[in-house]
Design a protein around this motif. Structure first.
Motif, PDB file in Angstrom:
ATOM      1  N   GLU A   1       8.669  10.040   0.757  1.00 39.93           N
ATOM      2  CA  GLU A   1       8.866  10.157  -0.688  1.00 39.93           C
ATOM      3  C   GLU A   1       9.769  11.342  -1.016  1.00 39.93           C
ATOM      4  O   GLU A   1      10.663  11.251  -1.848  1.00 39.93           O
ATOM      5  CB  GLU A   1       7.495  10.344  -1.356  1.00 39.93           C
ATOM      6  CG  GLU A   1       7.538  10.425  -2.858  1.00 39.93           C
ATOM      7  CD  GLU A   1       7.239   9.090  -3.503  1.00 39.93           C
ATOM      8  OE1 GLU A   1       6.917   8.137  -2.769  1.00 39.93           O
ATOM      9  OE2 GLU A   1       7.329   9.003  -4.731  1.00 39.93           O
TER      10      GLU A   1
ATOM     11  N   ARG B   1       0.843  -1.201   0.000  1.00 38.71           N
ATOM     12  CA  ARG B   1       0.000   0.000   0.000  1.00 38.71           C
ATOM     13  C   ARG B   1       0.874   1.246   0.000  1.00 38.71           C
ATOM     14  O   ARG B   1       0.590   2.219  -0.684  1.00 38.71           O
ATOM     15  CB  ARG B   1      -0.940  -0.008   1.202  1.00 38.71           C
ATOM     16  CG  ARG B   1      -2.302  -0.607   0.887  1.00 38.71           C
ATOM     17  CD  ARG B   1      -3.305  -0.250   1.963  1.00 38.71           C
ATOM     18  NE  ARG B   1      -2.847  -0.732   3.262  1.00 38.71           N
ATOM     19  CZ  ARG B   1      -3.313  -1.824   3.864  1.00 38.71           C
ATOM     20  NH1 ARG B   1      -4.260  -2.536   3.283  1.00 38.71           N
ATOM     21  NH2 ARG B   1      -2.839  -2.195   5.036  1.00 38.71           N
ATOM     22  N   MET B   2       1.975   1.187   0.762  1.00 41.66           N
ATOM     23  CA  MET B   2       2.883   2.345   0.808  1.00 41.66           C
ATOM     24  C   MET B   2       3.501   2.610  -0.556  1.00 41.66           C
ATOM     25  O   MET B   2       3.691   3.752  -0.944  1.00 41.66           O
ATOM     26  CB  MET B   2       4.014   2.071   1.807  1.00 41.66           C
ATOM     27  CG  MET B   2       3.563   2.026   3.242  1.00 41.66           C
ATOM     28  SD  MET B   2       4.940   1.532   4.288  1.00 41.66           S
ATOM     29  CE  MET B   2       4.102   1.407   5.874  1.00 41.66           C
ATOM     30  N   MET B   3       3.847   1.532  -1.253  1.00 45.11           N
ATOM     31  CA  MET B   3       4.505   1.703  -2.546  1.00 45.11           C
ATOM     32  C   MET B   3       3.506   1.820  -3.680  1.00 45.11           C
ATOM     33  O   MET B   3       3.890   2.025  -4.830  1.00 45.11           O
ATOM     34  CB  MET B   3       5.436   0.513  -2.825  1.00 45.11           C
ATOM     35  CG  MET B   3       6.777   0.609  -2.124  1.00 45.11           C
ATOM     36  SD  MET B   3       7.838  -0.820  -2.470  1.00 45.11           S
ATOM     37  CE  MET B   3       7.489  -1.169  -4.187  1.00 45.11           C
ATOM     38  N   GLY B   4       2.243   1.652  -3.357  1.00 44.40           N
ATOM     39  CA  GLY B   4       1.240   1.708  -4.402  1.00 44.40           C
ATOM     40  C   GLY B   4       1.369   0.557  -5.377  1.00 44.40           C
ATOM     41  O   GLY B   4       1.279   0.732  -6.582  1.00 44.40           O
ATOM     42  N   THR B   5       1.580  -0.631  -4.841  1.00 41.88           N
ATOM     43  CA  THR B   5       1.727  -1.781  -5.722  1.00 41.88           C
ATOM     44  C   THR B   5       1.149  -3.012  -5.057  1.00 41.88           C
ATOM     45  O   THR B   5       0.340  -2.919  -4.140  1.00 41.88           O
ATOM     46  CB  THR B   5       3.211  -2.015  -6.088  1.00 41.88           C
ATOM     47  OG1 THR B   5       3.296  -3.087  -6.995  1.00 41.88           O
ATOM     48  CG2 THR B   5       4.034  -2.315  -4.859  1.00 41.88           C
TER      49      THR B   5
ATOM     50  N   ARG C   1       9.101   5.908  -8.051  1.00 40.76           N
ATOM     51  CA  ARG C   1       7.961   5.024  -8.202  1.00 40.76           C
ATOM     52  C   ARG C   1       6.676   5.791  -8.447  1.00 40.76           C
ATOM     53  O   ARG C   1       5.880   5.438  -9.283  1.00 40.76           O
ATOM     54  CB  ARG C   1       7.826   4.156  -6.943  1.00 40.76           C
ATOM     55  CG  ARG C   1       6.538   3.411  -6.823  1.00 40.76           C
ATOM     56  CD  ARG C   1       6.724   2.202  -5.994  1.00 40.76           C
ATOM     57  NE  ARG C   1       7.437   1.192  -6.747  1.00 40.76           N
ATOM     58  CZ  ARG C   1       6.814   0.258  -7.474  1.00 40.76           C
ATOM     59  NH1 ARG C   1       5.511   0.214  -7.532  1.00 40.76           N
ATOM     60  NH2 ARG C   1       7.493  -0.626  -8.149  1.00 40.76           N
ATOM     61  N   SER C   2       6.478   6.836  -7.700  1.00 32.79           N
ATOM     62  CA  SER C   2       5.197   7.522  -7.833  1.00 32.79           C
ATOM     63  C   SER C   2       5.327   8.959  -7.363  1.00 32.79           C
ATOM     64  O   SER C   2       6.297   9.344  -6.736  1.00 32.79           O
ATOM     65  CB  SER C   2       4.127   6.823  -7.011  1.00 32.79           C
ATOM     66  OG  SER C   2       4.450   6.937  -5.642  1.00 32.79           O
TER      67      SER C   2
ATOM     68  N   MET D   1       3.793  10.937  -4.877  1.00 34.03           N
ATOM     69  CA  MET D   1       2.969  11.125  -3.673  1.00 34.03           C
ATOM     70  C   MET D   1       3.515  12.366  -2.981  1.00 34.03           C
ATOM     71  O   MET D   1       4.296  12.271  -2.022  1.00 34.03           O
ATOM     72  CB  MET D   1       3.113   9.939  -2.715  1.00 34.03           C
ATOM     73  CG  MET D   1       2.498   8.645  -3.196  1.00 34.03           C
ATOM     74  SD  MET D   1       2.593   7.422  -1.872  1.00 34.03           S
ATOM     75  CE  MET D   1       1.710   6.039  -2.596  1.00 34.03           C
TER      76      MET D   1
ATOM     77  N   HIS E   1       0.302   6.525   5.525  1.00 27.64           N
ATOM     78  CA  HIS E   1      -0.258   6.461   4.184  1.00 27.64           C
ATOM     79  C   HIS E   1      -1.745   6.157   4.248  1.00 27.64           C
ATOM     80  O   HIS E   1      -2.249   5.716   5.265  1.00 27.64           O
ATOM     81  CB  HIS E   1       0.447   5.357   3.396  1.00 27.64           C
ATOM     82  CG  HIS E   1       1.729   5.820   2.802  1.00 27.64           C
ATOM     83  ND1 HIS E   1       1.859   6.173   1.499  1.00 27.64           N
ATOM     84  CD2 HIS E   1       2.923   6.022   3.366  1.00 27.64           C
ATOM     85  CE1 HIS E   1       3.096   6.537   1.282  1.00 27.64           C
ATOM     86  NE2 HIS E   1       3.767   6.446   2.391  1.00 27.64           N
TER      87      HIS E   1
ATOM     88  N   CYS F   1       3.770  12.790   0.844  1.00 29.48           N
ATOM     89  CA  CYS F   1       4.512  11.876   1.711  1.00 29.48           C
ATOM     90  C   CYS F   1       5.944  12.381   1.884  1.00 29.48           C
ATOM     91  O   CYS F   1       6.709  12.487   0.930  1.00 29.48           O
ATOM     92  CB  CYS F   1       4.527  10.485   1.090  1.00 29.48           C
ATOM     93  SG  CYS F   1       5.502   9.304   2.028  1.00 29.48           S
TER      94      CYS F   1
END
Lengths: 153, 153
Positions: free
Chosen positions: B101, A31-35, B92-93, B95, A151, B98
Motif C-alpha cells: 500500500e 481480502r487484500m483490497m478489502g472488497t 482504496r484504503s 492500510m 494480509h 501494508c
DNA sequence: TTTCATGTAACAACATATGTTACGTTAAAG
DNA sequence: CTTTAACGTAACATATGTTGTTACATGAAA
C-alpha cells in the motif's frame, strides 16, 4: 467528491501477485483490497483484456500475471482499468452559442488538459517492476520477509 | 464520475456581471447558469466571504463585483468556491501497515500532486480581466454587441 | 405595508460508484 | 460421474455526494 480507487486497488493486488507462485483467487485478492470477489473480477477483467493477467477457471484456478513487469507502465494499467476520469471538474453546461461560456471553457480546459498530461506523463514513467522494486526496498528496510507482510486472512 | 462545475459556473456569471451596470439578482444569474437561485446564493456566498462580490438585500438589490478584475486570478475564485477536489482518483484504503500500500500510494500521490500543481499554476496565471478581454475579443470577432449576447430569458 | 431581494436550514432528487446476490460455466479432484 | 472450486456476468442493493427545491426568516426600498 468520491475518488475512483480502481487504479490504486489493482496496483495493490498486482504487486502482491508478483510475489506469489500459484494463482491467486478472486477471494484472496478481494481480502487484500478489502472488497468483494465480484468487484475484483470486474476490474481484473479489464487487465485480462489487455493481456496483463490471465484467469483460469475450476479447481486450482485463479489469476496470474501474464506480462513482463519491466515493460508495463502504470499508464498501461490505468488504460486497462478503463481510464477513469482524472480531473474532478468540468463545465456546467453546453451552451455553445454563449461566448462567455466559450471563454470560460477555453481557459479551464487548458488547465485541465495540462494537468492531465502531467499525470499521464508520470504514469508512463513508472513500470510495474519499478514499483515492485520500491516495495522490496521498503521490505528490506523493515527487515521483513514477504510472508510476514501477508494480509489479514 | 460527476465533475464539479462550481468554478465553471461562477466564472460564467462573473463574466456576465462585469458587463452589467446594475446589480444582478440571483434569479438572473440562475438563468445564466441554468440552475436555481438558491444554488447561486450558495456559491456566491463563498465569493462574498473573500470580498470578490457584494450582495444587497431588498428592492433593487442583488450581486455586484466588488474587486479589481485585473488583480484577481482564477486561483482566487477557485479558492472562494471552496477549493473543490481537482483529482478524481484516490487510494482504496488506509492500510498503513501494508508496505505494498505504501509503495502504491507513494507512486500515485506523486502523480496526483504534480498534476494538481500544474493546474493551480495555470489558474494563477489567468486574471479575471484577462478572461474578460478574451470574451470581448470573441465578441468583436463575431461583430456582436453585449446585448445581442444575452441569454435566453 | 407591500414587494423584492438575500440568507439559510432542511429536505428531495439524482447520479455514480461500490457492494451483493444469484446463477451459469468450466475444470480438476475424488 | 459427481462433487467441489473457481471464474463470468447480469441484475439488484446500498452508500455517498452533489445538486435542486421548498420553506421561512430577514432586510430594504417603493
Amino acid at each position: 467528491m468520491k475518488p475512483d480507487s480502481k487504479l490504486s486497488g489493482v496496483l495493490h493486488v498486482l504487486l502482491h501477485m508478483l510475489g506469489m507462485k500459484s494463482p491467486a483467487t478472486s477471494e484472496q485478492l478481494a481480502r487484500m483490497m478489502g472488497t468483494n470477489p465480484v468487484v475484483v473480477r470486474r476490474v481484473m477483467a479489464g487487465l485480462r483484456k489487455q493481456g496483463l493477467v490471465a484467469s483460469a477457471k475450476g479447481h486450482g484456478g485463479g489469476w496470474t500475471v501474464s506480462c513482463d513487469p519491466a515493460s508495463v507502465t502504470l499508464a498501461d494499467i490505468y488504460k486497462a482499468v478503463g481510464e477513469p476520469t482524472v480531473i474532478a471538474m468540468g463545465h456546467r453546461s453546453q451552451m455553445p452559442g454563449c461566448l462567455v461560456e466559450q471563454s470560460v471553457n477555453h481557459a479551464l480546459d487548458e488547465a485541465f488538459r495540462e494537468a492531465e498530461a502531467v499525470f499521464q506523463k508520470h504514469l508512463n514513467a513508472v513500470t510495474l517492476s519499478a514499483l515492485s522494486e520500491d516495495f522490496n526496498r521498503r521490505l528490506a528496510e523493515r527487515g521483513q520477509t514477504l510472508e510476514q507482510q501477508s494480509h489479514a486472512v
